[in-house]
Design a protein around this motif. Structure first.
Motif, PDB file in Angstrom:
ATOM      1  N   ALA A  57       0.846  -1.207  -0.004  1.00 37.24           N
ATOM      2  CA  ALA A  57      -0.125   0.063   0.049  1.00 37.24           C
ATOM      3  C   ALA A  57       0.674   1.085  -0.138  1.00 37.24           C
ATOM      4  CB  ALA A  57      -0.999   0.065   1.243  1.00 37.24           C
ATOM      5  N   ASP A  58       0.355   2.240  -0.385  1.00 41.09           N
ATOM      6  CA  ASP A  58       1.001   3.556  -0.537  1.00 41.09           C
ATOM      7  C   ASP A  58       1.008   4.122   0.644  1.00 41.09           C
ATOM      8  OD1 ASP A  58       1.717   3.248  -3.240  1.00 41.09           O
ATOM      9  OD2 ASP A  58       0.187   4.177  -3.939  1.00 41.09           O
ATOM     10  N   LYS A  59      -0.057   3.620   1.784  1.00 44.10           N
ATOM     11  CA  LYS A  59      -0.095   4.483   3.018  1.00 44.10           C
ATOM     12  C   LYS A  59       1.327   4.228   3.694  1.00 44.10           C
ATOM     13  CE  LYS A  59      -2.129   0.819   5.833  1.00 44.10           C
ATOM     14  NZ  LYS A  59      -2.980   0.355   6.651  1.00 44.10           N
ATOM     15  N   GLN A  60       1.571   5.357   4.705  1.00 47.36           N
ATOM     16  CA  GLN A  60       2.938   5.208   5.371  1.00 47.36           C
ATOM     17  C   GLN A  60       2.685   3.979   6.608  1.00 47.36           C
ATOM     18  OE1 GLN A  60       5.825   6.729   4.704  1.00 47.36           O
ATOM     19  NE2 GLN A  60       4.629   6.951   2.695  1.00 47.36           N
ATOM     20  N   ILE A  61       3.748   3.268   6.727  1.00 45.34           N
ATOM     21  CA  ILE A  61       3.427   2.212   7.739  1.00 45.34           C
ATOM     22  C   ILE A  61       4.739   2.521   8.624  1.00 45.34           C
ATOM     23  CG2 ILE A  61       3.533  -0.257   8.180  1.00 45.34           C
ATOM     24  CD1 ILE A  61       2.364  -0.760   5.353  1.00 45.34           C
ATOM     25  N   SER A  62       4.740   2.356   9.709  1.00 44.17           N
ATOM     26  CA  SER A  62       5.726   2.404  10.589  1.00 44.17           C
ATOM     27  C   SER A  62       6.714   1.228  10.335  1.00 44.17           C
ATOM     28  CB  SER A  62       5.484   2.367  12.218  1.00 44.17           C
ATOM     29  OG  SER A  62       4.871   1.057  12.466  1.00 44.17           O
ATOM     30  N   LEU A  63       8.024   1.880  10.581  1.00 43.25           N
ATOM     31  CA  LEU A  63       9.267   0.714  10.595  1.00 43.25           C
ATOM     32  C   LEU A  63       9.134  -0.512  11.305  1.00 43.25           C
ATOM     33  CD1 LEU A  63      11.842   0.177   9.261  1.00 43.25           C
ATOM     34  CD2 LEU A  63      13.080   1.244  11.269  1.00 43.25           C
ATOM     35  N   PHE A  65      11.528   2.431   1.841  1.00 45.20           N
ATOM     36  CA  PHE A  65      12.322   3.585   2.241  1.00 45.20           C
ATOM     37  C   PHE A  65      12.827   4.198   1.346  1.00 45.20           C
ATOM     38  CE2 PHE A  65      16.457   5.278   2.888  1.00 45.20           C
ATOM     39  CZ  PHE A  65      16.328   6.324   3.863  1.00 45.20           C
ATOM     40  N   PHE A  66      13.310   3.647   0.088  1.00 44.92           N
ATOM     41  CA  PHE A  66      13.702   4.234  -1.078  1.00 44.92           C
ATOM     42  C   PHE A  66      12.877   4.958  -1.849  1.00 44.92           C
ATOM     43  CE2 PHE A  66      17.517   1.344  -0.138  1.00 44.92           C
ATOM     44  CZ  PHE A  66      18.468   2.287   0.057  1.00 44.92           C
ATOM     45  N   ARG A  67      11.627   4.054  -2.158  1.00 44.39           N
ATOM     46  CA  ARG A  67      10.710   4.615  -2.995  1.00 44.39           C
ATOM     47  C   ARG A  67      10.230   6.008  -2.178  1.00 44.39           C
ATOM     48  NH1 ARG A  67       7.805   1.339  -6.420  1.00 44.39           N
ATOM     49  NH2 ARG A  67       5.928   2.496  -6.260  1.00 44.39           N
ATOM     50  N   LYS A  89       8.833  12.528  -5.340  1.00 43.36           N
ATOM     51  CA  LYS A  89       8.741  14.072  -5.566  1.00 43.36           C
ATOM     52  C   LYS A  89       7.618  14.592  -5.143  1.00 43.36           C
ATOM     53  CE  LYS A  89      12.664  14.828  -8.628  1.00 43.36           C
ATOM     54  NZ  LYS A  89      13.071  15.257  -9.888  1.00 43.36           N
ATOM     55  N   ASP A  90       7.267  15.093  -3.746  1.00 46.73           N
ATOM     56  CA  ASP A  90       6.097  15.796  -3.175  1.00 46.73           C
ATOM     57  C   ASP A  90       5.088  14.774  -3.378  1.00 46.73           C
ATOM     58  OD1 ASP A  90       7.497  17.968  -2.814  1.00 46.73           O
ATOM     59  OD2 ASP A  90       7.184  18.590  -4.779  1.00 46.73           O
ATOM     60  N   GLY A  91       5.285  13.405  -3.165  1.00 45.39           N
ATOM     61  CA  GLY A  91       4.082  12.296  -3.333  1.00 45.39           C
ATOM     62  C   GLY A  91       3.641  12.027  -4.811  1.00 45.39           C
ATOM     63  N   LYS A  92       4.492  12.672  -5.668  1.00 41.19           N
ATOM     64  CA  LYS A  92       4.057  12.013  -6.969  1.00 41.19           C
ATOM     65  C   LYS A  92       4.502  10.794  -7.522  1.00 41.19           C
ATOM     66  CE  LYS A  92       4.520  16.952  -8.708  1.00 41.19           C
ATOM     67  NZ  LYS A  92       4.943  17.842  -9.659  1.00 41.19           N
ATOM     68  N   LYS A  93       3.677  10.156  -8.536  1.00 45.19           N
ATOM     69  CA  LYS A  93       4.207   8.992  -8.941  1.00 45.19           C
ATOM     70  C   LYS A  93       5.626   8.567  -9.429  1.00 45.19           C
ATOM     71  CE  LYS A  93       3.077   5.631 -12.698  1.00 45.19           C
ATOM     72  NZ  LYS A  93       2.047   5.417 -13.908  1.00 45.19           N
TER      73      LYS A  93
END
Length: 318
Positions: free
Chosen positions: A2-8, A89-91, A96-100
């Motif tokens: 998923a694109d949502k932020q997941i904690s480490l 992490f790298f993705r 850039k500013d959440g862009k694809k």
């Protein structure tokens, strides 16, 4: 994923759970892959994956198919966790500013993930291969001894001296230091970096095909199928590198089998003595191992088991 932020911590737990489930399901096929890749022309013990597994059960019992599984089950958690978390992490940092992400940036993220994971992958594979291939070498020695005994008219049974991962680790550290556990590091990089470059962008783009809306995750079955397709495709694509890595990391050789001084020497000898098709030994086994392994990994990420477990912690403390 998923694109949502997941904690480490959640990423690490998710990766670990996915790895444990996947390894448990497909380890016998991985054992067959290692044995098929290591046998050389003129010294063939097995004709196919099914033949290898049947002969393994007959000579070593059911649990013979799981020789070396303990190493994988111990180290697969950090290995898969590092791989999946590093890619995220790298993705994140390449966007850039959440862009694809462009395809090139997706490939760079995969390259970074593949590079990071070899810290754990190399010693894990090194130990696993010794344990997996021990049965093949022992069976070959028993066959040779039986033939010699028949010719001489006497019978002396060959007893296999079983070693453990701990014994192998101690011997390598004693004789070669930490570098002994990282034998084949270059070949591992040569396999895992291209694998990640192919896998992660392919998975991301296949998974997007199942998203009805960019802000909504694709259904779990789409994530599973995308992981399976991307995993098997990447696995077959880098199988020649996997054959070279397996040969280089094998410390014990069967009767009259070649030894190798490095990647180029290994590549040259395989090409000259076994032909180009030898680089695809065990390719279908590897595809069968990787497909469900990464399909399961993506489903675990989709379900978010770790987030659920971490959410329970404060409640228990209360």
């Amino acid at each position: 994923m998923a694109d949502k932020q997941i904690s480490l911590p959640a990423k690490l737990i998710n990766g670990g759970i996915a790895g444990l489930i996947g390894v448990t399901c497909v380890f016998p096929i991985d054992l067959a892959k290692t044995r098929l890749q290591n046998q050389q022309n003129g010294q063939r013990m097995y004709t196919s994956m099914s033949d290898c597994l049947i002969k393994t059960i007959r000579s070593e019992g059911y649990f013979g198919m799981y020789r070396g599984a303990a190493v994988n089950l111990t180290l697969v958690t950090p290995e898969k966790a590092i791989k999946l978390a590093a890619n995220d992490f790298f993705r994140h940092h390449l966007s850039k500013d959440g862009k694809k992400l462009t395809l090139l940036r997706e490939m760079l993220a995969g390259c970074g993930a593949g590079t990071c994971q070899v810290i754990v992958t190399t010693p894990m594979e090194m130990l696993k291969i010794q344990l997996q291939d021990a049965g093949r070498i022992a069976a070959q020695k028993k066959l040779m001894a039986a033939q010699l005994s028949a010719a001489a008219g006497s019978a002396e049974p060959v007893v296999e001296a079983r070693t453990t991962a701990t014994q192998i680790t101690r011997e390598l550290l004693r004789s070669k230091g930490i570098a002994g556990l990282y034998k084949g590091l270059g070949a591992t990089l040569l396999r895992d970096v291209p694998f990640s470059i192919v896998y992660f962008p392919l998975f991301a783009n296949l998974n997007k095909l199942g998203q009805k809306d960019p802000d909504v995750k694709a259904p779990f079955y789409v994530s599973f199928l995308s992981g399976c397709v991307a995993g098997s495709t990447a696995a077959v694509a880098v199988n020649p590198c996997d054959v070279i890595k397996t040969r280089l990391q094998s410390l014990q050789r069967g009767v009259n089998e070649d030894t190798y001084s490095g990647i180029l020497d290994c590549t040259k000898k395989i090409w000259q003595k076994e032909g180009p098709t030898a680089f695809f030994k065990g390719a279908y086994c590897r595809a069968l191992v990787i497909a469900p392994l990464f399909g399961i990994a993506q489903v675990v990420y989709f379900i978010g088991i770790a987030e659920f477990l971490l959410d329970l912690l404060p409640k228990r403390r209360a």
